[in-house]
Design a protein around this motif. Sequence first.
Motif, short mmCIF file in Angstrom:
data_model
loop_
_atom_site.label_atom_id
_atom_site.label_comp_id
_atom_site.label_asym_id
_atom_site.label_seq_id
_atom_site.Cartn_x
_atom_site.Cartn_y
_atom_site.Cartn_z
N THR A 298 8.09 87.30 50.18
CA THR A 298 8.86 86.26 50.84
C THR A 298 9.49 86.85 52.11
O THR A 298 9.93 87.99 52.11
CB THR A 298 9.94 85.68 49.91
N PRO A 299 9.55 86.08 53.19
CA PRO A 299 9.98 86.62 54.49
C PRO A 299 11.43 87.08 54.56
O PRO A 299 11.76 87.88 55.42
CB PRO A 299 9.76 85.45 55.45
N LYS A 300 12.28 86.61 53.69
CA LYS A 300 13.70 86.96 53.79
C LYS A 300 14.08 88.22 53.02
O LYS A 300 15.22 88.67 53.09
CB LYS A 300 14.56 85.80 53.28
N THR A 301 13.16 88.80 52.27
CA THR A 301 13.49 89.96 51.45
C THR A 301 12.44 91.05 51.57
O THR A 301 11.27 90.78 51.81
CB THR A 301 13.61 89.56 49.96
N ILE A 302 12.90 92.28 51.37
CA ILE A 302 11.99 93.42 51.31
C ILE A 302 12.63 94.49 50.42
O ILE A 302 13.85 94.68 50.45
CB ILE A 302 11.66 93.99 52.70
N VAL A 303 11.83 95.15 49.62
CA VAL A 303 12.34 96.23 48.77
C VAL A 303 12.40 97.49 49.62
O VAL A 303 11.40 97.92 50.18
CB VAL A 303 11.45 96.43 47.53
N LEU A 304 13.59 98.07 49.71
CA LEU A 304 13.76 99.31 50.46
C LEU A 304 13.44 100.53 49.62
O LEU A 304 12.89 101.51 50.12
CB LEU A 304 15.20 99.42 50.98
#
Length: 129
Positions: A104-110
């Motif tokens: 999803t464009p609003k989240t990313i796992v760092l």
Amino acid sequence: MIGYLNLILRLVIWFLLTADLSLPNILIGVAIAFLLPHNHKIKGELKDWLRALGEIIVAIPIAYKEAFEIIVRPHNEEVVTLQRVPPRRSAGLIFLDIFLITFTPKTIVLKYHKEGWYEVHRVRRREPQ
């Protein structure tokens, strides 16, 4: 059954990386999928795999909706949160979780913390004050 799902997951990743469905590439992908190390100690249950695949299918329209929201209304606030990893997750299921969050464009796992947490970066719309 879980072994087949792991094999399919590895092949899908291979095809996404190579973008080539020729017979030689399929054979190379199958060989690599079998040669990669397997962790037989931790096995996900079939219901966990099916739930993860269902969540990915549901995430597709959500991803389009979020992309449209970002285009129409700017999101100018960033937040980093910790999200608990569901219990008894195999490496394949952890990969699917990270894929789902990052899809999803609003989240990313760092970062994935081995203690059982995902560090997730989110963008959101700042609420008027």
